[in-house]
Design an enzyme around this catalytic site. Structure first.
Site, short mmCIF file in Angstrom:
data_model
loop_
_atom_site.label_atom_id
_atom_site.label_comp_id
_atom_site.label_asym_id
_atom_site.label_seq_id
_atom_site.Cartn_x
_atom_site.Cartn_y
_atom_site.Cartn_z
N LEU A 51 0.85 -1.19 0.00
CA LEU A 51 0.00 0.00 0.00
C LEU A 51 0.88 1.25 0.00
O LEU A 51 2.09 1.16 0.27
CB LEU A 51 -0.91 -0.01 1.23
N ASP A 74 -7.86 -15.08 13.64
CA ASP A 74 -6.78 -14.18 14.08
C ASP A 74 -7.03 -12.73 13.68
O ASP A 74 -6.10 -12.00 13.39
CB ASP A 74 -5.45 -14.68 13.50
#
Length: 451
Positions: free
Chosen positions: A341, A407
């Protein structure tokens, strides 16, 4: 005796007639249900208006649409007549499906994947290229005038390509076009041809440099490419069909490189576009990692195993030791590469703790696991008390359930858009650990919030 025998025969006859009637009703019901399941799904007329609908559309004919029946995709000629109000779902932008094409292509041609996008505003883009008007405004306000209207780099001596990027998109490398295409609503548009370009780019580009990425509990590497692009590497640690031991807790397992790849594609199929593009790649541990790394700490962890495989283990919080190395075979290593990103200095992100975060304790339960009415409090807490954040969280729970991912302790958003934006579905390495068993507790947001 005769009277009792006659009464018994009469009772048996009545029971037999009732059984026959019941059987006939069940058969009729089964035939009716089967006919409903095999009927094409045609969107109903709606009287409500939405910015996603095309009010100016007239009657359209879709030459190739998709019937979803019993999990089978088939081509079918369907004509949708639009009323003058234009409130029915528009088929504008639908693509014709090649009869010999893939099921995924057929799925993406369905009208639900081709809704008209809302009109984009200037502040709906995460980044933008400075144009001539911006430069004139800077000069008028006393800003420094740049000598050139494009970005140049002469760092060829370091192995990087010479960059000469103008405001024209065709001069930008794929990773930069990906960054400039991020909007308030999604990381990329599903039909954007850039998606094929970026996945091909990170799977074929020459690896110029490798360093270990700081943070996190397990080994991750940051790969640099000659055109200034980067990708996040996660190595293969176990075979694809290896399941997590049933006695292990969700936080005690290796991250899986193929889980990252599968999560990206599942995110696309669900229509979210919230996971950066990820591909699989076969790398040479020696020539593409050991020989090019400038990370001295990482370099010191390389060794040759007793059977002649080149291995390394790096430095991290868990599973970075000679007992848990990453090894080639003898030099080839399968990895996942995820598109990075934009840098946090350009596009800051905010990290949010998930309300349904697990306790990460072997003995304690989280509050949501003990309180069935837990969501009542979440609904009154910002940012879940308004907007779409809560239903987006439920979307993420559906994604995690399909992956078996327990998770999900945090999620991120881009700070520029505040609370009116999508949630990034990052770090999916612990998904698909037990593909033979579903984990219903992942769906707690849906069950408790009931939206």
């Amino acid at each position: 005796m005769l009277r009792r025998s006659v009464g018994g025969r009469s009772t048996r006859s009545i029971c037999l007639v009732l059984a026959c009637l019941s059987l006939a009703l069940h058969i009729l019901l089964a035939i009716f249900c089967l006919s409903v399941l095999q009927t094409a799904c045609v969107p109903p007329h709606s009287s409500s208006s939405s910015p996603l609908h095309d009010p100016g559309s007239t009657s359209r004919q879709t030459k190739s649409s998709v019937i979803i029946s019993n999990g089978i995709f088939a081509n079918n000629a369907t004509e949708w007549e639009k009323e003058p109000s234009g409130d029915q779902m528009s088929t504008k932008g639908m693509r014709e499906v090649d009869p010999g094409g893939s099921k995924l292509e057929a799925l993406f041609s369905h009208p639900l994947y081709n809704l008209q996008r809302p009109e984009m505003q200037e502040d709906d883009w995460l980044l933008r290229v400075k144009n001539s008007e911006d430069e004139e405004e800077e000069r008028d306000t006393g800003g420094e005038e740049e000598e050139d209207s494009y970005w140049q780099s002469g760092s060829e001596e370091d192995g990087y390509d010479k960059a000469n990027w103008t405001v024209a998109a065709e001069t930008h490398p794929p990773w930069l076009r990906f960054h400039l295409g991020i909007s308030r609503w999604e990381l990329y548009h599903r039909t954007d041809p850039l998606l094929d370009q970026i996945t091909h780019y990170i799977s074929t580009q020459r690896i110029l440099n490798v360093v270990q990425k700081s943070g996190g509990t397990q080994l991750k590497l940051l790969m640099s490419f000659p055109n200034h692009g980067e990708a996040l590497l996660k190595p293969m640690r176990q075979t694809r069909d290896a399941e997590t031991d049933v006695n292990l807790f969700y936080f005690s397992d290796f991250e899986r490189h193929n889980a990252e790849i599968s999560a990206f594609h599942l995110d696309r199929i669900l229509g979210f576009q919230r996971i950066p593009p990820v591909v699989g790649r076969l790398v040479d541990v020696v020539s593409e990692i050991q020989d090019v790394t400038t990370d001295k700490k990482l370099l010191r962890t390389f060794f040759t195993s007793p059977v002649g495989n080149t291995c390394f283990y790096g430095q991290c919080e868990y599973y970075c030791s000679t007992e848990n190395p990453v090894c080639g075979g003898p030099r080839a290593l399968e990895v996942s590469l995820a598109t990075m990103l934009p840098d946090l200095t350009l596009a800051p992100r905010r990290s949010w703790r998930s309300p349904w975060r697990r306790s990460y304790s072997r003995t304690k339960l989280a509050q949501w696991e003990k309180d069935p009415a837990f969501c009542d409090g979440v609904k009154q807490t910002p940012p879940y008390d308004e907007g779409t954040r809560l239903v987006d969280l439920m979307d993420m729970a559906v994604l995690d359930f399909l992956m078996g991912n327990m998770d999900r302790h945090h999620y991120e958003t881009f700070e520029k858009f505040g609370n009116k934006t999508f949630m990034l579905h990052l770090d999916n390495g612990r998904a698909f650990g037990r593909h033979s068993r579903d984990e219903p507790s992942i769906l707690a947001p849906l069950r408790q919030c009931c939206r």
